[in-house]
Every structure is written in structure tokens, then in C-alpha cells.
Enzyme design. Structure first.
Site, PDB file in Angstrom:
ATOM      1  N   PRO A  66      -7.040   9.878  -0.609  1.00  0.00           N
ATOM      2  CA  PRO A  66      -6.731   8.362  -1.271  1.00  0.00           C
ATOM      3  C   PRO A  66      -5.358   8.067  -1.326  1.00  0.00           C
ATOM      4  O   PRO A  66      -4.415   8.754  -1.200  1.00  0.00           O
ATOM      5  CB  PRO A  66      -7.140   8.836  -2.462  1.00  0.00           C
ATOM      6  CG  PRO A  66      -7.226   9.947  -2.937  1.00  0.00           C
ATOM      7  CD  PRO A  66      -7.368  10.813  -1.179  1.00  0.00           C
ATOM      8  N   HIS A  67      -5.021   6.957  -1.051  1.00  0.00           N
ATOM      9  CA  HIS A  67      -3.389   5.794  -0.806  1.00  0.00           C
ATOM     10  C   HIS A  67      -3.726   4.341  -1.031  1.00  0.00           C
ATOM     11  O   HIS A  67      -4.605   4.011  -1.259  1.00  0.00           O
ATOM     12  CB  HIS A  67      -3.433   6.151   0.576  1.00  0.00           C
ATOM     13  CG  HIS A  67      -4.350   5.883   1.919  1.00  0.00           C
ATOM     14  ND1 HIS A  67      -4.909   6.268   2.002  1.00  0.00           N
ATOM     15  CD2 HIS A  67      -4.108   4.256   2.937  1.00  0.00           C
ATOM     16  CE1 HIS A  67      -6.157   5.792   3.064  1.00  0.00           C
ATOM     17  NE2 HIS A  67      -5.644   3.668   3.248  1.00  0.00           N
ATOM     18  N   GLY A  68      -2.304   4.466  -1.825  1.00  0.00           N
ATOM     19  CA  GLY A  68      -2.221   2.771  -1.298  1.00  0.00           C
ATOM     20  C   GLY A  68      -0.776   2.437  -1.923  1.00  0.00           C
ATOM     21  O   GLY A  68       0.648   3.351  -2.170  1.00  0.00           O
TER      22      GLY A  68
END
Length: 155
Positions: A66-68
Site C-alpha cells: 500500500p502506498h500514497g
């Protein structure tokens, strides 16, 4: 030089408790804010949720990344968590996830964000790496594996 220089020895969670994908994202957000108190937990969580809506960050073999990007972040930040129990993450291969690598980047990161994602994926694809992560006894051993340092240096 560590392979994942954006991973800190304190950013390893050897036993994350969560029962579902959304709860994994909530727990990862909370863990990130514990280490980066200037961030807003709700904002981190919403950023991760928005990214998941584009498609699962479950890349297969029990791994999710998960990334952002966040405006209030001034550097790349990585956090790795081994889940106590595998969770359905709607991964590309349909396998449940038991290793999650959170990657947060400044909004201005540009290509550095993509390079960091590729670097994480490359490290996790090393032959035998996932087995070693799953077998690691504690946070310092996990950190050492991911940064290619000795466990005594990681402590």
C-alpha cells in the site's frame, strides 16, 4: 548503504493484528503516525484507501505494498508489517496477504516514489526473501533482512 534507505529500524511491525484489508490499512496508518506524529492518521488512511480503489496493491505471493503521497511529508517513509494472520487483499494472484510494506512519499516526490516502489518490489522478489521474512524471529531480524545489514547493526 542499506538497500531500503527509507526504512528505519523502528518501522518494523513483526505481528500486526488485522482481520480484513481495510483494518490492515487502518493499522498501517496508525503505525505510520506513531512514527511520524506530524501526519494525520485519517489523511494517511484515506490516501491508502483512494489508492486501493484504483486496484489492489496486493502484488502476489502474500505481499501488499500500500502506498500514497502526502502533502505534509518531507521524505520517503517505509514501514513493513508481518500480519499475524493472512488477510484477503484482493491480490492479483488471489492469495491472502501476510506481508505488508507501507510506502508514503511527499506529494513532490515525482519519480522517486515510483523508484522506491520498484526498489521494494525488487527486494521482496529476491530468491528466498519472503520465506526469510516469514521466518524472522523479531523486528531487528526483519529490518536486517530488508536492509541487508547484520542483525547486530540493526539492534
Amino acid at each position: 548503504m542499506p538497500m531500503l534507505e527509507f526504512l528505519d529500524p523502528n518501522s518494523v511491525v513483526p505481528a500486526l493484528r488485522a482481520r480484513a484489508k481495510k483494518q490492515v490499512l487502518q493499522e498501517l496508518s496508525a503505525e505510520a503516525v506513531r512514527r511520524l506524529p506530524a501526519l494525520d492518521e485519517r489523511e494517511v488512511f484515506e490516501t491508502l484507501l483512494q489508492r486501493e480503489r484504483l486496484g489492489s496493491t496486493g502484488i502476489g505471493d502474500g505481499v501488499a505494498i500500500p502506498h500514497g503521497k502526502l502533502a505534509r511529508l518531507d521524505r520517503l517513509f517505509g514501514l513493513v508489517a508481518r500480519l499475524e494472520r493472512p488477510v484477503d487483499f484482493e491480490a492479483l494472484d488471489g492469495q491472502p496477504v501476510d506481508i505488508a510494506f507501507l510506502l508514503l512519499a511527499p506529494e513532490s516526490a515525482g519519480a522517486d516514489h515510483l523508484k522506491a516502489l520498484a526498489q521494494v518490489a525488487r527486494v521482496l522478489r529476491e530468491p528466498g526473501m519472503l520465506e526469510r521474512i516469514r521466518a524472522a524471529r523479531d523486528a531487528s531480524a526483519l529490518y536486517a533482512l530488508l536492509t541487508h545489514t547484520s542483525a547486530s547493526q540493526a539492534a
